[in-house]
Design a protein around this motif. Structure first.
Motif, PDB file in Angstrom:
ATOM      1  N   UNK A  34       0.809  -1.229   0.000  1.00 21.94           N
ATOM      2  CA  UNK A  34       0.000   0.000   0.000  1.00 21.94           C
ATOM      3  C   UNK A  34       0.841   1.278   0.000  1.00 21.94           C
ATOM      4  N   UNK A  35       1.934   1.310   0.724  1.00 21.35           N
ATOM      5  CA  UNK A  35       2.763   2.522   0.730  1.00 21.35           C
ATOM      6  C   UNK A  35       3.472   2.689  -0.615  1.00 21.35           C
ATOM      7  N   UNK A  36       3.894   1.602  -1.224  1.00 20.15           N
ATOM      8  CA  UNK A  36       4.518   1.678  -2.548  1.00 20.15           C
ATOM      9  C   UNK A  36       3.495   2.184  -3.562  1.00 20.15           C
ATOM     10  N   UNK A  37       2.264   1.705  -3.476  1.00 23.44           N
ATOM     11  CA  UNK A  37       1.209   2.178  -4.379  1.00 23.44           C
ATOM     12  C   UNK A  37       0.938   3.666  -4.163  1.00 23.44           C
ATOM     13  N   UNK A  38       0.960   4.111  -2.913  1.00 22.03           N
ATOM     14  CA  UNK A  38       0.737   5.525  -2.613  1.00 22.03           C
ATOM     15  C   UNK A  38       1.842   6.389  -3.222  1.00 22.03           C
ATOM     16  N   UNK A  39       3.078   5.945  -3.134  1.00 22.39           N
ATOM     17  CA  UNK A  39       4.194   6.686  -3.723  1.00 22.39           C
ATOM     18  C   UNK A  39       4.010   6.766  -5.237  1.00 22.39           C
ATOM     19  N   UNK A  40       3.676   5.665  -5.846  1.00 22.11           N
ATOM     20  CA  UNK A  40       3.486   5.622  -7.293  1.00 22.11           C
ATOM     21  C   UNK A  40       2.377   6.589  -7.732  1.00 22.11           C
ATOM     22  N   UNK A  90       9.572  16.938  -1.275  1.00 22.40           N
ATOM     23  CA  UNK A  90       9.966  15.564  -0.948  1.00 22.40           C
ATOM     24  C   UNK A  90       9.905  15.335   0.562  1.00 22.40           C
ATOM     25  N   UNK A  91      10.377  16.308   1.326  1.00 20.07           N
ATOM     26  CA  UNK A  91      10.290  16.177   2.794  1.00 20.07           C
ATOM     27  C   UNK A  91       8.844  16.062   3.241  1.00 20.07           C
ATOM     28  N   UNK A  92       7.973  16.907   2.687  1.00 23.78           N
ATOM     29  CA  UNK A  92       6.552  16.872   3.054  1.00 23.78           C
ATOM     30  C   UNK A  92       5.923  15.531   2.670  1.00 23.78           C
ATOM     31  N   UNK A  93       6.240  15.027   1.490  1.00 25.28           N
ATOM     32  CA  UNK A  93       5.714  13.734   1.065  1.00 25.28           C
ATOM     33  C   UNK A  93       6.169  12.637   2.027  1.00 25.28           C
ATOM     34  N   UNK A  94       7.439  12.636   2.389  1.00 26.75           N
ATOM     35  CA  UNK A  94       7.965  11.630   3.319  1.00 26.75           C
ATOM     36  C   UNK A  94       7.286  11.702   4.673  1.00 26.75           C
ATOM     37  N   UNK A  95       7.064  12.909   5.169  1.00 26.77           N
ATOM     38  CA  UNK A  95       6.374  13.078   6.461  1.00 26.77           C
ATOM     39  C   UNK A  95       4.943  12.575   6.376  1.00 26.77           C
ATOM     40  N   UNK A  96       4.258  12.884   5.267  1.00 25.01           N
ATOM     41  CA  UNK A  96       2.878  12.410   5.083  1.00 25.01           C
ATOM     42  C   UNK A  96       2.830  10.879   5.044  1.00 25.01           C
ATOM     43  N   UNK A  97       3.715  10.280   4.282  1.00 31.48           N
ATOM     44  CA  UNK A  97       3.744   8.820   4.190  1.00 31.48           C
ATOM     45  C   UNK A  97       4.038   8.188   5.541  1.00 31.48           C
ATOM     46  N   UNK A  98       4.970   8.769   6.276  1.00 32.84           N
ATOM     47  CA  UNK A  98       5.333   8.229   7.591  1.00 32.84           C
ATOM     48  C   UNK A  98       4.139   8.291   8.544  1.00 32.84           C
ATOM     49  N   UNK A  99       3.381   9.386   8.480  1.00 33.65           N
ATOM     50  CA  UNK A  99       2.191   9.524   9.330  1.00 33.65           C
ATOM     51  C   UNK A  99       1.098   8.536   8.935  1.00 33.65           C
ATOM     52  N   UNK A 100       0.899   8.358   7.641  1.00 28.67           N
ATOM     53  CA  UNK A 100      -0.211   7.544   7.148  1.00 28.67           C
ATOM     54  C   UNK A 100       0.049   6.040   7.188  1.00 28.67           C
ATOM     55  N   UNK A 102       1.911   3.194   9.208  1.00 30.09           N
ATOM     56  CA  UNK A 102       2.709   2.740  10.352  1.00 30.09           C
ATOM     57  C   UNK A 102       3.664   1.601   9.992  1.00 30.09           C
ATOM     58  N   UNK A 103       3.489   1.017   8.812  1.00 30.40           N
ATOM     59  CA  UNK A 103       4.373  -0.066   8.376  1.00 30.40           C
ATOM     60  C   UNK A 103       5.804   0.426   8.180  1.00 30.40           C
ATOM     61  N   UNK A 104       5.975   1.722   7.854  1.00 30.80           N
ATOM     62  CA  UNK A 104       7.321   2.254   7.631  1.00 30.80           C
ATOM     63  C   UNK A 104       7.760   3.092   8.811  1.00 30.80           C
ATOM     64  N   UNK A 105       9.052   3.170   8.995  1.00 28.58           N
ATOM     65  CA  UNK A 105       9.656   4.020  10.025  1.00 28.58           C
ATOM     66  C   UNK A 105      10.409   5.130   9.311  1.00 28.58           C
ATOM     67  N   UNK A 106       9.650   6.037   8.697  1.00 32.07           N
ATOM     68  CA  UNK A 106      10.246   7.151   7.989  1.00 32.07           C
ATOM     69  C   UNK A 106      10.444   6.848   6.517  1.00 32.07           C
ATOM     70  N   UNK A 107      10.811   7.916   5.802  1.00 30.24           N
ATOM     71  CA  UNK A 107      11.080   7.802   4.378  1.00 30.24           C
ATOM     72  C   UNK A 107      12.340   8.604   4.077  1.00 30.24           C
ATOM     73  N   UNK A 108      13.271   7.980   3.405  1.00 29.64           N
ATOM     74  CA  UNK A 108      14.499   8.652   2.992  1.00 29.64           C
ATOM     75  C   UNK A 108      14.494   8.789   1.486  1.00 29.64           C
TER      76      UNK A 108
END
Length: 156
Positions: A34-40, A90-100, A102-108
């Motif tokens: 799901x997070x990969x799909x969201x990024x795409x 990119x920072x904002x996108x990473x923060x949004x993904x991290x919040x949405x 819980x499977x990930x611990x941040x985005x680099x």
């Protein structure tokens, strides 16, 4: 008596001694799909026609990610050199993904312009990184514009 056998091929190399790509979208664990799909879905919304491509790297496309412990690693390539506004996006996108998610611990995220990434000075640094350690997610795979890489003195 059996004949001599060939020495075992080092892990990560094809039969000709070139590096194999480390990950694949087929190796992405179900919990991270799901997070990969969201990024795409979101990257084209963020960058529009300026987006040249995007790649995953690290534990998620290797299939070794751990829920709640692994981060999402991205390489984003723009058609021109990134500006401060791109880095902020990119920072904002990473923060949004991290919040949405819980499977990930941040985005680099690594952010590059296409010309720089494909330049001669980057040939054995970011070029190798893209061609060997990154899994295509969006856009045309730039690895086809780079040499095939072997473990040799040029790379070292």
């Amino acid at each position: 008596m059996p004949g001599p056998t060939a020495p075992p091929r080092p892990h990560g190399l094809d039969p000709d001694g070139f590096f194999l790509r480390e990950g694949s979208l087929t190796h992405v664990p179900g919990a991270f799909r799901p997070v990969v799909a969201a990024v795409r879905e979101r990257l084209p919304e963020v960058f529009g026609a300026r987006l040249d491509g995007a790649y995953l790297y690290g534990s998620i496309p290797r299939g070794t990610a751990r829920v709640g412990r692994s981060d999402l690693d991205l390489l984003i390539v723009l058609r021109e050199e990134p500006a401060d506004a791109d880095r902020a996006a990119v920072r904002a996108l990473g923060e949004d993904l991290d919040r949405e998610f819980p499977e990930i611990d941040g985005a680099g995220t690594l952010l590059y312009g296409r010309e720089r990434l494909l330049s001669e000075p980057e040939r054995y640094d970011m070029g190798w990184f893209l061609a060997c350690l990154c899994t295509p997610l969006l856009g045309t795979d730039l690895a086809g514009l780079l040499p095939r890489y072997r473990p040799d003195s040029l790379l070292a």
